[in-house]
Design an enzyme around this catalytic site. Structure first.
Site, short mmCIF file in Angstrom:
data_model
loop_
_atom_site.label_atom_id
_atom_site.label_comp_id
_atom_site.label_asym_id
_atom_site.label_seq_id
_atom_site.Cartn_x
_atom_site.Cartn_y
_atom_site.Cartn_z
N SER A 149 -5.24 -3.03 6.55
CA SER A 149 -6.31 -2.12 6.11
C SER A 149 -5.79 -0.69 6.00
O SER A 149 -4.86 -0.42 5.25
CB SER A 149 -7.50 -2.25 7.07
OG SER A 149 -8.65 -1.64 6.55
N ASP A 244 -13.64 -9.23 0.12
CA ASP A 244 -13.28 -7.94 0.73
C ASP A 244 -13.56 -6.83 -0.27
O ASP A 244 -13.14 -6.91 -1.42
CB ASP A 244 -11.79 -7.96 1.08
CG ASP A 244 -11.30 -6.75 1.84
OD1 ASP A 244 -12.09 -5.80 2.02
OD2 ASP A 244 -10.13 -6.76 2.25
N HIS A 274 -12.41 -9.35 4.75
CA HIS A 274 -11.57 -8.32 5.34
C HIS A 274 -11.35 -8.59 6.83
O HIS A 274 -12.29 -8.87 7.58
CB HIS A 274 -12.23 -6.94 5.19
CG HIS A 274 -11.33 -5.82 5.56
ND1 HIS A 274 -10.33 -5.36 4.73
CD2 HIS A 274 -11.26 -5.06 6.69
CE1 HIS A 274 -9.70 -4.37 5.33
NE2 HIS A 274 -10.23 -4.18 6.52
#
Length: 304
Positions: A149, A244, A274
């Site tokens: 991320s 995501d 995610h």
């Protein structure tokens, strides 16, 4: 409309239930961090690693995971996710332990300064300091950078900084569902805005805390998709997930790297969301995907 499989949706719902209403009902960073600090710790013992030590990397705290497999183990400098504002060494401890075991590499997890107290460029500068320290502490080793991320943003920024500042040499960048574009303008940000754990509100709040000067939103060291020169970067491994909001950030970066002549191994998991690589204990498909991703990184770090 396409939806996750029921077992995947159940994990999404469970993760969402344990997450605060960021950017809507809860916006004070101290309150948010207190929420996470109050959550009970996992009852399951973490994966064992031969040596785990907290160290000072020239002023940047790091946690070093050494599987002690052999004396010439490669090194992975890892940057944790959390939107540049959340998470820390403890939140990603299990992930880094598993990474060290699977790759047989020394993992240096970076406790970079977080926004909003420390906005850009504090995080990438801390990460680069830790990278230099890792290279000096383990001379002659093959070095990769990795992150999930926001940490994947920092990992790829490390390759830019290493290229632009003359080292150290990085042999691979492993980017797990990278957060790369503060404009949040690609279709996945609309299609997956709500209902899949990470939300559009979260991302807006994260970016606003991290990039507090308008000019920073087009800096290649903050937004690598904003026209950065990507030539000469090390080979990349990019993992993306279909549900995501950041899906198209990662897919666009694969295209941009490829256009710049950078070799890319792209793995897209259409039915995932995610953060799924951290859910290996709850989802067999996530465990398989993580094993594959870590095996690819281990192969990239093998002596040439």
């Amino acid at each position: 409309m396409n939806r996750p499989d029921p077992e995947v949706q159940a994990v999404i719902d469970l993760a969402t239930a344990g997450f605060p209403p960021l950017a809507t009902e809860m916006t004070d960073i101290a309150e948010v961090r207190a929420f996470f600090a109050a959550r009970p710790k996992p009852a399951v013992p973490p994966p064992s690693v031969a040596r785990v030590t907290d160290e000072d990397a020239d002023g940047v705290p790091v946690r070093v995971y050494d599987p002690a497999v052999h004396g010439t183990a490669p090194v992975i400098v890892f940057c944790h996710g959390g939107g540049f504002v959340l998470c820390d060494l403890d939140s990603h401890d299990d992930f880094c332990r598993s990474l060290a075991r699977a790759t047989e590499a020394i993992v240096v997890s970076v406790d970079y300064r977080r926004a909003p107290e420390h906005p850009f460029p504090a995080a990438p500068e801390d990460a680069y300091t830790a990278l230099l320290w890792a290279a000096e502490a383990h001379p002659g080793r093959r070095i990769a950078v990795a992150g999930d991320s926001a940490g994947a943003n920092l990992a790829t920024v490390l390759t830019l900084l290493s290229r632009d500042r003359g080292g150290p040499e990085i042999v691979c960048q492993a980017l797990y569902y990278p957060m790369l574009d503060p404009t949040r303008s690609r279709p996945s940000h609309r299609e997956n805005a709500q209902g899949y754990f990470l939300t559009a509100d979260h991302l807006r709040w994260y970016w606003d805390g991290y990039l507090q000067a308008p000019a920073h939103r087009t800096s290649p060291y903050a937004a690598p998709l904003a026209g950065a020169d990507l030539s000469g970067l090390p080979p990349a491994q990019v993992v993306t997930a279909g549900f995501d909001p950041l899906r198209d950030d990662g897919l666009a970066y694969v295209e941009a790297l490829t256009a710049a002549g950078v070799p890319v191994e792209a793995r897209h998991h259409a039915g995932m969301f995610h953060g799924f690589l951290s859910m290996a204990g709850a989802l067999p498909a996530a465990a398989e995907a993580r094993e594959t991703a870590f095996a690819a990184l281990r192969a990239a770090l093998a002596p040439r």
